[in-house]
Design a protein around this motif. Sequence first.
Motif, PDB file in Angstrom:
ATOM      1  N   LEU A 107      75.706  11.436  -7.640  1.00 11.32           N
ATOM      2  CA  LEU A 107      76.173  11.943  -8.929  1.00 11.32           C
ATOM      3  C   LEU A 107      75.068  12.773  -9.595  1.00 11.32           C
ATOM      4  CD1 LEU A 107      78.762  11.397 -10.683  1.00 11.32           C
ATOM      5  CD2 LEU A 107      77.389   9.708 -11.926  1.00 11.32           C
ATOM      6  N   VAL A 108      75.457  13.914 -10.172  1.00 14.91           N
ATOM      7  CA  VAL A 108      74.517  14.716 -10.971  1.00 14.91           C
ATOM      8  C   VAL A 108      75.145  14.882 -12.351  1.00 14.91           C
ATOM      9  CG1 VAL A 108      73.369  16.947 -11.254  1.00 14.91           C
ATOM     10  CG2 VAL A 108      73.623  15.960  -8.963  1.00 14.91           C
ATOM     11  N   THR A 109      74.452  14.422 -13.402  1.00 15.16           N
ATOM     12  CA  THR A 109      75.019  14.554 -14.755  1.00 15.16           C
ATOM     13  C   THR A 109      74.403  15.774 -15.456  1.00 15.16           C
ATOM     14  OG1 THR A 109      73.367  13.199 -15.870  1.00 15.16           O
ATOM     15  CG2 THR A 109      75.229  12.036 -14.886  1.00 15.16           C
ATOM     16  N   GLY A 110      75.113  16.294 -16.462  1.00 17.94           N
ATOM     17  CA  GLY A 110      74.666  17.535 -17.115  1.00 17.94           C
ATOM     18  C   GLY A 110      74.599  18.645 -16.088  1.00 17.94           C
ATOM     19  N   ALA A 111      75.601  18.660 -15.177  1.00 20.72           N
ATOM     20  CA  ALA A 111      75.477  19.450 -13.945  1.00 20.72           C
ATOM     21  C   ALA A 111      75.391  20.955 -14.184  1.00 20.72           C
ATOM     22  CB  ALA A 111      76.636  19.118 -13.004  1.00 20.72           C
ATOM     23  N   THR A 131      80.289   3.008  -6.472  1.00 23.72           N
ATOM     24  CA  THR A 131      80.770   4.360  -6.184  1.00 23.72           C
ATOM     25  C   THR A 131      79.685   5.324  -5.725  1.00 23.72           C
ATOM     26  OG1 THR A 131      82.385   3.976  -7.947  1.00 23.72           O
ATOM     27  CG2 THR A 131      82.161   6.254  -7.170  1.00 23.72           C
ATOM     28  N   TRP A 132      78.501   5.302  -6.382  1.00 23.69           N
ATOM     29  CA  TRP A 132      77.517   6.372  -6.165  1.00 23.69           C
ATOM     30  C   TRP A 132      76.327   5.892  -5.331  1.00 23.69           C
ATOM     31  CZ3 TRP A 132      80.706   9.815  -7.723  1.00 23.69           C
ATOM     32  CH2 TRP A 132      81.468   9.627  -8.877  1.00 23.69           C
ATOM     33  N   ALA A 133      75.936   6.727  -4.344  1.00 24.09           N
ATOM     34  CA  ALA A 133      74.793   6.380  -3.479  1.00 24.09           C
ATOM     35  C   ALA A 133      73.475   6.739  -4.148  1.00 24.09           C
ATOM     36  CB  ALA A 133      74.919   7.117  -2.149  1.00 24.09           C
ATOM     37  N   GLY A 134      73.542   7.594  -5.174  1.00 24.45           N
ATOM     38  CA  GLY A 134      72.347   8.005  -5.906  1.00 24.45           C
ATOM     39  C   GLY A 134      72.785   8.773  -7.133  1.00 24.45           C
ATOM     40  N   CYS A 135      71.855   9.019  -8.051  1.00 22.61           N
ATOM     41  CA  CYS A 135      72.212   9.794  -9.242  1.00 22.61           C
ATOM     42  C   CYS A 135      70.978  10.490  -9.810  1.00 22.61           C
ATOM     43  CB  CYS A 135      72.816   8.852 -10.298  1.00 22.61           C
ATOM     44  SG  CYS A 135      73.076   9.667 -11.899  1.00 22.61           S
ATOM     45  N   VAL A 136      71.159  11.772 -10.152  1.00 21.50           N
ATOM     46  CA  VAL A 136      70.158  12.501 -10.942  1.00 21.50           C
ATOM     47  C   VAL A 136      70.760  12.629 -12.338  1.00 21.50           C
ATOM     48  CG1 VAL A 136      68.899  14.668 -11.258  1.00 21.50           C
ATOM     49  CG2 VAL A 136      69.290  13.771  -8.938  1.00 21.50           C
ATOM     50  N   ASP A 137      70.148  11.955 -13.313  1.00 18.42           N
ATOM     51  CA  ASP A 137      70.747  11.886 -14.647  1.00 18.42           C
ATOM     52  C   ASP A 137      69.947  12.674 -15.676  1.00 18.42           C
ATOM     53  OD1 ASP A 137      72.433  10.957 -16.798  1.00 18.42           O
ATOM     54  OD2 ASP A 137      70.720   9.729 -17.372  1.00 18.42           O
ATOM     55  N   ALA A 138      70.546  13.739 -16.219  1.00 18.28           N
ATOM     56  CA  ALA A 138      69.907  14.556 -17.263  1.00 18.28           C
ATOM     57  C   ALA A 138      70.414  14.179 -18.650  1.00 18.28           C
ATOM     58  CB  ALA A 138      70.196  16.038 -16.994  1.00 18.28           C
ATOM     59  N   VAL A 139      71.305  13.167 -18.736  1.00 20.44           N
ATOM     60  CA  VAL A 139      72.047  12.919 -19.984  1.00 20.44           C
ATOM     61  C   VAL A 139      71.566  11.669 -20.730  1.00 20.44           C
ATOM     62  CG1 VAL A 139      74.348  12.355 -20.881  1.00 20.44           C
ATOM     63  CG2 VAL A 139      74.062  14.242 -19.266  1.00 20.44           C
ATOM     64  N   GLY A 140      71.271  10.577 -20.024  1.00 16.64           N
ATOM     65  CA  GLY A 140      70.833   9.343 -20.696  1.00 16.64           C
ATOM     66  C   GLY A 140      71.943   8.711 -21.524  1.00 16.64           C
ATOM     67  N   GLY A 141      71.574   7.883 -22.521  1.00 16.18           N
ATOM     68  CA  GLY A 141      72.530   7.322 -23.481  1.00 16.18           C
ATOM     69  C   GLY A 141      73.635   6.491 -22.830  1.00 16.18           C
ATOM     70  N   ASP A 142      74.829   6.564 -23.449  1.00 10.91           N
ATOM     71  CA  ASP A 142      75.980   5.791 -22.970  1.00 10.91           C
ATOM     72  C   ASP A 142      76.302   6.100 -21.516  1.00 10.91           C
ATOM     73  OD1 ASP A 142      76.409   4.526 -25.382  1.00 10.91           O
ATOM     74  OD2 ASP A 142      77.762   6.091 -26.133  1.00 10.91           O
ATOM     75  N   MET A 143      76.152   7.393 -21.146  1.00 14.94           N
ATOM     76  CA  MET A 143      76.541   7.780 -19.788  1.00 14.94           C
ATOM     77  C   MET A 143      75.653   7.099 -18.742  1.00 14.94           C
ATOM     78  SD  MET A 143      77.101  11.546 -18.098  1.00 14.94           S
ATOM     79  CE  MET A 143      78.242  12.102 -19.325  1.00 14.94           C
ATOM     80  N   LEU A 144      74.350   7.086 -18.993  1.00 17.58           N
ATOM     81  CA  LEU A 144      73.440   6.432 -18.039  1.00 17.58           C
ATOM     82  C   LEU A 144      73.754   4.935 -17.956  1.00 17.58           C
ATOM     83  CD1 LEU A 144      71.011   6.201 -16.158  1.00 17.58           C
ATOM     84  CD2 LEU A 144      69.508   6.264 -18.164  1.00 17.58           C
ATOM     85  N   ALA A 174      66.167   8.951 -13.754  1.00 16.13           N
ATOM     86  CA  ALA A 174      66.411   9.287 -15.167  1.00 16.13           C
ATOM     87  C   ALA A 174      65.482  10.427 -15.562  1.00 16.13           C
ATOM     88  CB  ALA A 174      66.153   8.065 -16.042  1.00 16.13           C
ATOM     89  N   VAL A 175      66.086  11.591 -15.828  1.00 13.11           N
ATOM     90  CA  VAL A 175      65.324  12.805 -16.088  1.00 13.11           C
ATOM     91  C   VAL A 175      65.386  13.209 -17.558  1.00 13.11           C
ATOM     92  CG1 VAL A 175      65.263  15.279 -15.591  1.00 13.11           C
ATOM     93  CG2 VAL A 175      65.692  13.666 -13.744  1.00 13.11           C
ATOM     94  N   GLY A 176      66.569  13.052 -18.191  1.00 11.63           N
ATOM     95  CA  GLY A 176      66.749  13.682 -19.502  1.00 11.63           C
ATOM     96  C   GLY A 176      67.516  12.841 -20.500  1.00 11.63           C
ATOM     97  N   LEU A 177      67.658  13.396 -21.683  1.00 11.59           N
ATOM     98  CA  LEU A 177      68.307  12.700 -22.800  1.00 11.59           C
ATOM     99  C   LEU A 177      69.263  13.632 -23.542  1.00 11.59           C
ATOM    100  CD1 LEU A 177      66.287  14.211 -24.818  1.00 11.59           C
ATOM    101  CD2 LEU A 177      64.959  12.121 -24.754  1.00 11.59           C
ATOM    102  N   ALA A 178      69.914  14.545 -22.787  1.00 15.81           N
ATOM    103  CA  ALA A 178      70.816  15.514 -23.426  1.00 15.81           C
ATOM    104  C   ALA A 178      71.927  14.810 -24.211  1.00 15.81           C
ATOM    105  CB  ALA A 178      71.407  16.455 -22.385  1.00 15.81           C
ATOM    106  N   GLY A 179      72.279  13.580 -23.797  1.00 19.53           N
ATOM    107  CA  GLY A 179      73.340  12.841 -24.482  1.00 19.53           C
ATOM    108  C   GLY A 179      72.809  11.730 -25.362  1.00 19.53           C
ATOM    109  N   GLY A 180      71.504  11.533 -25.408  1.00 19.15           N
ATOM    110  CA  GLY A 180      70.941  10.489 -26.268  1.00 19.15           C
ATOM    111  C   GLY A 180      69.806   9.747 -25.590  1.00 19.15           C
ATOM    112  N   SER A 181      68.904   9.197 -26.426  1.00 18.24           N
ATOM    113  CA  SER A 181      67.737   8.515 -25.871  1.00 18.24           C
ATOM    114  C   SER A 181      67.936   7.002 -25.783  1.00 18.24           C
ATOM    115  CB  SER A 181      66.504   8.814 -26.726  1.00 18.24           C
ATOM    116  OG  SER A 181      66.744   8.349 -28.043  1.00 18.24           O
ATOM    117  N   GLY A 182      69.039   6.501 -26.315  1.00 19.27           N
ATOM    118  CA  GLY A 182      69.310   5.062 -26.227  1.00 19.27           C
ATOM    119  C   GLY A 182      69.731   4.691 -24.819  1.00 19.27           C
ATOM    120  N   LEU A 183      69.729   3.380 -24.560  1.00 15.68           N
ATOM    121  CA  LEU A 183      70.255   2.918 -23.264  1.00 15.68           C
ATOM    122  C   LEU A 183      71.001   1.610 -23.490  1.00 15.68           C
ATOM    123  CD1 LEU A 183      70.500   3.422 -20.265  1.00 15.68           C
ATOM    124  CD2 LEU A 183      68.313   2.298 -19.933  1.00 15.68           C
TER     125      LEU A 183
END
Length: 329
Positions: A153-157, A215-228, A243-252
Amino acid sequence: MFKALIVDKDEEGKTSASVQEIDIARLSPGDVIVAVDYSTVNYKDGLCIGPGGGLVRNYPHVPGIDFAGTVEKSDDARYRPGDKVVLTGWRVGEAHWGGYAQKARVKADWLVPLPDGITTRQAMAVGTAGFTAMLAVMALEDHGLKPGTGPVLVTGAAGGVGSVATAILANLGYEVAAVTGRPETEAYLRELGASQIVAREELNETVKRPLEAETWAGCVDAVGGDMLARILGQMKYGASVAAVGLAGGSGLPATVIPFLLRGVNLLGIDSVMRPYEDRVRAWGRIAKDLPMEKLEAMVQPATLADLPDLGRAILKGQIKGRVVVDVNA
Ligand code: NDP
């Protein structure tokens, strides 16, 4: 004299940005002067072109957190005039004057020699975002990710990190599932190699159940927050999220259950203070594993004068792919 984008702050704390002719004596201290060819636009640049986001120490300021160019003068034995170099991180463009200028003076320790086969323009089509995407893919591989084990999975694709991560992973033979909030980018993402498009709404809801289908074998996440938080509960047994980024928020807002019951790994990716050896390795991998013709398709050309508008656009998540700023245009 040379051209630079200067950001200044007035007495009321309001910032303004304009292209100005400045003298070389005004550059930040350092041991290498680089004639900048290209820079790019990152989220942090959007902050530094505008109100600063607490990143800029002193005004007037030249933003630009990354650049590629040619060494013009060097007091360090490692670099000679004519060498092609790239710089990302080290708080250049934040605490030090950066790449939105025709010249930059920096510490030799911060530079990386450009690998053979990459032009300075291609290096900035990659930029900090692409460099960080490569670091994320390397971290997933170091933790056991292999092609053929399921979708990655790649978020903020459709953003900078996501676009380059999608292209690298697809080129390495992974099945890529691209998460986007912009359905109009589907053709672009498929062109980069995504085989599945996942709508942002499917993943950005708060965690309801700590574990969902593996579902996912790996993930590059640029979004963070609820999505992560949500994604952690959907990873396959033993799989990793970079975990690369926080485009969707810095919370977890997550639970530890995916770590305890599925051995899921959450890998932190920092590109700014990354040691030199890792940088050289990542740029070498970029030269080898990123299909340059796909990279070209991501590029949106720009000039110094375009930067105030582009800075506002990236803060609103409106940039697709990679902006390449020709500072000499
Ligand atoms: P971009 O703005 O180019 O891309 C971010 C993407 O995230 C957008 O294009 C959008 O993708 C998606 N997005 C934006 N807002 C939201 C939201 N509210 N919810 C869900 N998705 C959202 O930025 P970059 O790719 O350059 O950087 C991505 C992140 O990585 C940033 O947070 C940045 O600060 C961070 N970063 C970290 C580095 C490090 O060293 N760790 C280095 C470089 C960047 P879409 O339209 O496809 O949905």
